[in-house]
Design a protein around this motif. Structure first.
Motif, mmCIF file in Angstrom:
data_model
loop_
_atom_site.group_PDB
_atom_site.id
_atom_site.type_symbol
_atom_site.label_atom_id
_atom_site.label_comp_id
_atom_site.label_asym_id
_atom_site.label_seq_id
_atom_site.Cartn_x
_atom_site.Cartn_y
_atom_site.Cartn_z
ATOM 1 N N TYR B 30 1.086 -1.310 -0.042
ATOM 2 C CA TYR B 30 -0.390 0.034 0.329
ATOM 3 C C TYR B 30 0.822 1.470 -0.270
ATOM 4 C CZ TYR B 30 -4.154 -2.874 0.688
ATOM 5 O OH TYR B 30 -4.825 -4.236 0.366
ATOM 6 N N ARG B 91 3.585 -0.173 4.151
ATOM 7 C CA ARG B 91 2.720 0.018 5.030
ATOM 8 C C ARG B 91 1.814 -1.691 4.788
ATOM 9 N NH1 ARG B 91 0.480 2.593 7.985
ATOM 10 N NH2 ARG B 91 1.240 5.150 7.244
ATOM 11 N N LEU B 93 -1.488 -3.719 5.810
ATOM 12 C CA LEU B 93 -2.048 -4.046 6.627
ATOM 13 C C LEU B 93 -2.828 -5.096 7.416
ATOM 14 C CD1 LEU B 93 -4.077 -1.890 3.452
ATOM 15 C CD2 LEU B 93 -2.986 -1.426 5.176
ATOM 16 N N GLN B 99 0.105 -1.229 10.648
ATOM 17 C CA GLN B 99 1.550 -0.767 10.742
ATOM 18 C C GLN B 99 2.647 -0.310 9.783
ATOM 19 O OE1 GLN B 99 4.677 -3.409 12.915
ATOM 20 N NE2 GLN B 99 3.092 -4.813 12.939
ATOM 21 N N LEU B 100 3.627 1.085 9.547
ATOM 22 C CA LEU B 100 5.012 1.012 8.604
ATOM 23 C C LEU B 100 5.794 -0.172 8.782
ATOM 24 C CD1 LEU B 100 5.406 4.361 8.069
ATOM 25 C CD2 LEU B 100 4.547 2.872 6.533
#
Lengths: 115, 112
Positions: B30, B91, B93, B99-100
Motif C-alpha cells: 500500500y 505499510r 495492512l 503498521q509501517l
C-alpha cells in the motif's frame, strides 16, 4: 522541530531500576507510536495507540509498559530491563491511524543505556 | 509479513546525484515511503509513492515500480547537509494498526 517532544534525551539505568520515557505531541494527532531503533537494524514498532486505546502490541516483553493518558501524551514505563534493551526509543504520531499515505512525525528519541 | 532491502552505505561528493534503492517483499502493498534521519535527530518524512512513477519534490525524487517491487530515492545536487540515514518503509495492512515496516536504512555520506 517536528511537534513531537521526548524526554529525557539520554537515560542510563541499572537493570533493577524503574524509569519512564515521556512523549508529548503538539500536533492534534489521534495516533501515537513507540518504536525501538537499534544500530544497523530496522525501526521496530513496539506499541500503537489510537484515540488513547492500544491497538497493537508487537510481542514486546512485559518489562516495557506503555501508557496513554490522553491523545497528546504517551509514556513508556521501564522496569528490570536487560542490557540488550539499550537502544534509541522513538515516539511518533500521525493524524489518524494508518491512512495509506499517512505521515509519521517522530520525536528525537531517548537514547537508553542499560548497565 | 514484510521485508525490505536497501544498501547500508552510500558515499558521494557534493553536487553529485545519488540513487538509493529499495526492494520489498510484502503480502499486501500500500505504498512506499521514505524518511530521512540525521545523527541524533528525528526521522522526518520525505516522500510517498502509492502509484508507479516518479514523484519530485525539489532536489529529491522518489520512484516506484510495483511490478518489480522496487523503488528508489534520487537526490540531486547533493549538499553536505544531505549526509544522513535514509529509510524506506512500506505499510502492512495485515494487523489492526496497519503498521509501517522500515528498512535498515542507508547511511549517505556526502564528501566535499
Amino acid at each position: 522541530e517536528t511537534g513531537v517532544t521526548q524526554t529525557p534525551r539520554h537515560l542510563v539505568m541499572g537493570m533493577t531500576n524503574k524509569k519512564s520515557l515521556k512523549c508529548e505531541q503538539h500536533l492534534g494527532h489521534n495516533a501515537m507510536y513507540w518504536y525501538k531503533q537499534s544500530a544497523k537494524k530496522p525501526l521496530e514498532l513496539m506499541f500503537v495507540y489510537s484515540l488513547e486505546e492500544r491497538v497493537e502490541n508487537n510481542s514486546v516483553p512485559s518489562r516495557f509498559s506503555p501508557e496513554c493518558p490522553n491523545s497528546s501524551h504517551l509514556f513508556l514505563h521501564l522496569h528490570t530491563l536487560q542490557p540488550e534493551d539499550s537502544a534509541l526509543y522513538l515516539c511518533a504520531s500521525s493524524q489518524n491511524l494508518a491512512g495509506l499515505n499517512e505521515k509519521l512525525f517522530f520525536g528525537s528519541g531517548t537514547q537508553l543505556s542499560v548497565l | 509479513g514484510q521485508s525490505l532491502e536497501q544498501p547500508s552505505e552510500v558515499t558521494a561528493v557534493e553536487g553529485a546525484i545519488v540513487q538509493i534503492n529499495c526492494t520489498y517483499q510484502t503480502s499486501g502493498f500500500y505504498g512506499l515511503s521514505w524518511y530521512q534521519q540525521h545523527d541524533g535527530g528525528a526521522p522526518t518524512f520525505l516522500s510517498y509513492n502509492g502509484l508507479d512513477g516518479l514523484e519530485e519534490t525539489g532536489r529529491f525524487s522518489s520512484f516506484l515500480s510495483r511490478s518489480d517491487s522496487y523503488g528508489y530515492l534520487l537526490l540531486q545536487e547533493l549538499q553536505m547537509k544531505d549526509s544522513a540515514s535514509y529509510f524506506c518503509a512500506v505499510r502492512d495492512l495485515t494487523g489492526s494498526a496497519r503498521q509501517l515496516t522500515f528498512g535498515s536504512g542507508t547511511q549517505l555520506t556526502v564528501l566535499p
